[in-house]
Motif scaffolding. Sequence first.
Motif, mmCIF file in Angstrom:
data_model
loop_
_atom_site.group_PDB
_atom_site.id
_atom_site.type_symbol
_atom_site.label_atom_id
_atom_site.label_comp_id
_atom_site.label_asym_id
_atom_site.label_seq_id
_atom_site.Cartn_x
_atom_site.Cartn_y
_atom_site.Cartn_z
ATOM 1 N N MET A 199 0.629 -1.282 0.072
ATOM 2 C CA MET A 199 0.331 -0.361 -0.208
ATOM 3 C C MET A 199 0.768 0.984 0.271
ATOM 4 S SD MET A 199 -1.139 -0.441 3.541
ATOM 5 C CE MET A 199 -1.513 -1.765 3.807
ATOM 6 N N ALA A 200 0.480 2.082 -0.711
ATOM 7 C CA ALA A 200 0.939 4.006 -0.054
ATOM 8 C C ALA A 200 1.431 4.429 1.239
ATOM 9 C CB ALA A 200 0.274 4.540 -0.728
ATOM 10 N N ILE A 201 2.057 4.334 1.321
ATOM 11 C CA ILE A 201 2.635 5.388 2.298
ATOM 12 C C ILE A 201 2.041 6.687 3.119
ATOM 13 C CG2 ILE A 201 4.682 6.010 4.159
ATOM 14 C CD1 ILE A 201 4.517 2.844 3.776
ATOM 15 N N ILE A 202 1.693 7.295 3.907
ATOM 16 C CA ILE A 202 1.183 8.415 4.072
ATOM 17 C C ILE A 202 1.419 9.075 5.514
ATOM 18 C CG2 ILE A 202 -0.269 7.760 5.859
ATOM 19 C CD1 ILE A 202 -3.216 9.266 4.477
ATOM 20 N N PRO B 72 -0.400 9.220 -2.838
ATOM 21 C CA PRO B 72 -0.792 7.947 -3.203
ATOM 22 C C PRO B 72 -0.587 7.627 -4.393
ATOM 23 C CG PRO B 72 -2.494 8.680 -2.123
ATOM 24 C CD PRO B 72 -1.990 9.981 -2.973
ATOM 25 N N ASP B 73 -1.298 8.117 -5.973
ATOM 26 C CA ASP B 73 -0.438 7.103 -6.204
ATOM 27 C C ASP B 73 0.680 7.144 -7.564
ATOM 28 O OD1 ASP B 73 -3.684 6.108 -7.826
ATOM 29 O OD2 ASP B 73 -3.594 8.284 -8.135
ATOM 30 N N VAL C 277 3.479 6.503 7.558
ATOM 31 C CA VAL C 277 2.490 5.153 7.948
ATOM 32 C C VAL C 277 2.651 4.133 6.464
ATOM 33 C CG1 VAL C 277 3.004 5.767 10.452
ATOM 34 C CG2 VAL C 277 0.541 6.129 9.140
ATOM 35 N N PRO C 278 2.160 3.149 6.615
ATOM 36 C CA PRO C 278 0.724 2.239 6.057
ATOM 37 C C PRO C 278 -0.184 3.372 5.704
ATOM 38 C CG PRO C 278 2.833 0.662 7.191
ATOM 39 C CD PRO C 278 2.440 2.663 8.094
ATOM 40 N N ASP C 279 -1.001 3.848 4.239
ATOM 41 C CA ASP C 279 -2.073 3.688 4.387
ATOM 42 C C ASP C 279 -2.699 3.286 3.911
ATOM 43 O OD1 ASP C 279 -4.525 5.315 3.411
ATOM 44 O OD2 ASP C 279 -3.096 6.618 1.862
ATOM 45 N N GLY C 280 -3.776 2.925 4.914
ATOM 46 C CA GLY C 280 -4.656 1.428 4.963
ATOM 47 C C GLY C 280 -6.093 2.180 3.839
ATOM 48 N N ALA C 281 -6.374 3.437 2.845
ATOM 49 C CA ALA C 281 -7.029 3.751 2.160
ATOM 50 C C ALA C 281 -6.829 3.504 0.798
ATOM 51 C CB ALA C 281 -6.940 4.748 2.636
#
Length: 117
Positions: free
Chosen positions: A1-4, A70-71, A95-99
């Motif tokens: 997943m992306a990171i946020i 994110p993209d 942190v990992p981006d759950g979305a």
Amino acid sequence: MAIIITDECINCDACISECPNNAIYEPGDEWTYADETALSGTVSLPATGEEVDADASNEALSDEFYYIVPDKCTECKGFHDEPQCASVCPVDCCVPDGAHEETEDQLLAKKTWLHGE
Ligand code: SF4
Ligand code: SF4
């Protein structure tokens, strides 16, 4: 997943130069898909298939803190073993981006989408 990047960010600027995809921007800065990637003109987003103009400027995702598009984030897959922003961040706010959950294959495909083969 992306990171946020969370609101614990202290805007120290340590992460921005570490990102191989230029996915990190300063608060308030506009962003494009084309910044430091191979993308230009009309492109289809890997996640949704939506067509966008890679050269168009987009509104900042945060006016207060550094932010990640994110993209454009691949968790550094294809470049590094670990997310580089998280590695250098002094306050552990990357942190990992759950979305934006993605498999390793999807992240590697995104890396190819961003930079070509
Ligand atoms: Fe950039 Fe890697 Fe951080 Fe994603 S995880 S924003 S690709 S440095
Ligand atoms: Fe914010 Fe961490 Fe990046 Fe510094 S390294 S700008 S604290 S996300």
